[in-house]
Design an enzyme around this catalytic site. Sequence first.
Site, PDB file in Angstrom:
ATOM      1  N   GLN A 132       0.830  -1.210   0.000  1.00 15.33           N
ATOM      2  CA  GLN A 132       0.000   0.000   0.000  1.00 15.33           C
ATOM      3  C   GLN A 132       0.862   1.257   0.000  1.00 15.33           C
ATOM      4  O   GLN A 132       1.724   1.393   0.865  1.00 15.33           O
ATOM      5  CB  GLN A 132      -0.828   0.056   1.267  1.00 15.33           C
ATOM      6  N   SER A 135       0.091   6.498   3.073  1.00 11.75           N
ATOM      7  CA  SER A 135       0.574   7.561   3.967  1.00 11.75           C
ATOM      8  C   SER A 135       1.626   8.416   3.275  1.00 11.75           C
ATOM      9  O   SER A 135       2.397   7.921   2.460  1.00 11.75           O
ATOM     10  CB  SER A 135       1.193   6.948   5.219  1.00 11.75           C
ATOM     11  N   SER A 167       4.956  -0.795   4.263  1.00 11.74           N
ATOM     12  CA  SER A 167       5.542  -2.051   4.752  1.00 11.74           C
ATOM     13  C   SER A 167       5.922  -2.932   3.567  1.00 11.74           C
ATOM     14  O   SER A 167       5.088  -3.196   2.702  1.00 11.74           O
ATOM     15  CB  SER A 167       4.545  -2.809   5.629  1.00 11.74           C
ATOM     16  N   GLU A 250      -8.488  -3.271   5.341  1.00 15.13           N
ATOM     17  CA  GLU A 250      -7.397  -3.125   6.310  1.00 15.13           C
ATOM     18  C   GLU A 250      -7.922  -3.303   7.740  1.00 15.13           C
ATOM     19  O   GLU A 250      -7.308  -3.967   8.563  1.00 15.13           O
ATOM     20  CB  GLU A 250      -6.744  -1.763   6.140  1.00 15.13           C
ATOM     21  N   SER A 380      -4.776   5.079  12.932  1.00 13.20           N
ATOM     22  CA  SER A 380      -4.527   5.176  14.374  1.00 13.20           C
ATOM     23  C   SER A 380      -5.794   4.871  15.191  1.00 13.20           C
ATOM     24  O   SER A 380      -6.922   4.967  14.687  1.00 13.20           O
ATOM     25  CB  SER A 380      -4.006   6.580  14.717  1.00 13.20           C
ATOM     26  N   GLU A 382      -6.854   6.702  17.555  1.00 11.28           N
ATOM     27  CA  GLU A 382      -7.623   7.957  17.713  1.00 11.28           C
ATOM     28  C   GLU A 382      -8.591   8.112  16.536  1.00 11.28           C
ATOM     29  O   GLU A 382      -9.755   8.490  16.722  1.00 11.28           O
ATOM     30  CB  GLU A 382      -6.693   9.179  17.768  1.00 11.28           C
TER      31      GLU A 382
END
Length: 414
Positions: A132, A135, A167, A250, A380, A382
Amino acid sequence: MTIETDTTTAESVESFRDRARHWLKDNLEQAVPYSGLGVPDDEEWPRARELQRRLSDGGFAGICFPEAYGGQGLTPAHQRAFTEEALGYEMPLALNVPTLAICAAAVLDLGTEEQKRAHLTAVLRGDEVLVQFLSEPRGGSDLAGLTTRADRDGDEWVLNGSKIWSSGAYAADYGLCLARTNWDVPKHNGLTLFLVPVAAPGVTIQRIKQVTGSTEFCQEFFDDVRLPADAVLGEVGGGWAAASRLLQREREAMGGTSPFISGARPHLGGEISSLVELAQSTGRLDDPRAREEIGAARAMTVVRNQLIAHVSNAIGTGELPPAAGSIVRLFGAENSWTHADAVMAIAGSAAVTGDPDGPGTGQISIDYLFRNASSLGGGSTEMARNIISERVLGMPREFAADRDVPFNQVKHGR
Ligand SMILES: Cc1cc2nc3c(=O)[nH]c(=O)nc-3n(C[C@H](O)[C@H](O)[C@H](O)COP(=O)(O)OP(=O)(O)OC[C@H]3O[C@@H](n4cnc5c(N)ncnc54)[C@H](O)[C@@H]3O)c2cc1C
């Protein structure tokens, strides 16, 4: 997507389990006990590809992927049975996330027939690794605010920008890359998802060394990378819908509900039996504090497993929206922390002084350094809380200064 299987002709789970048990015994090696560090990054991928090829030759690759693309067209119950039987054998675990459970699942959801035949067949035979590219250095949480751009030039697209925290990208063949293709519309509307060949001219990959010593994370730089029209996955301008699908896959993978994960890593401390073994090997099995830690970890695991079942069923029946996957994702991270803390508390000073060739205690501190990854990877915790409050509980949406503003008018802190 529901996994459809012709239950009138499908092999029963018990017969499949029996066949898998015999095949595994004859065709795969026993796994080396997990030490905490795993196989060096560079050796892991060729080995994973080879093992995936063996699964494919044996008829056990892609248990829940359709037969038309090299899978077995069976149910999650068949997959669970295979994973249970495969515990203790060396499996191509590196291919589970993101290649199979996230990227290949997204190709299955969004791809054209040609893309599915080309990429899924190759992935399931171990010939292709997908990763992927989401980010960016400016931040991963505000994914829709990304600035990597793809501009149309005739029949082609020209990609420029940078992605990070990818990754396994150095060992991959393609990256699923979200890029901005229209700057005149609000941020969610101007995105397109591309399948980018990692070896394409103009792609530079740098590896990032983590505090654990691993160099699995990468940063990519795209300089005038030319992509054909059929590199688009989903619709041009429909990148947010495509990415939402990808992120749902994901969340399933992070929360433990993906039907495409095959095999499981016996993580030190991840299973209750390993906590008991650890307490035994460090002489603390009768210590009330250690027993409390084991009990708390056990309770969390029982709740997590029941939560996975409950939330998956509720999403399946429409009782909960797909965004409820974030509940499982959040709890999965909390469960990982509980286990990591329990391992550290039980091992005590042995975590840093232990013999790496002994009961594995020497590697616990390395594992502990990776503890917080479970609260970031896959989005995350959050952000998971935000999703739960806004899209599951219906609470008011967080203020966003860039909502409904054409992206080229949005102020960016540069
Ligand atoms: C193990 C692992 C594997 C990963 N693999 C990949 C990969 O393969 N490909 C890829 O593209 N990325 C990958 N990532 C990156 C991951 O997706 C990001 O780390 C994540 O999305 C958070 O982005 P960030 O690190 O840039 O933090 P930021 O977005 O900069 O956020 C920093 C902090 O602020 C908080 N925050 C930000 N916005 C809000 C908000 N609105 N409300 C509340 N809190 C907020 C975040 O929760 C976080 O704690 C991986 C990360 C890990 C740890």
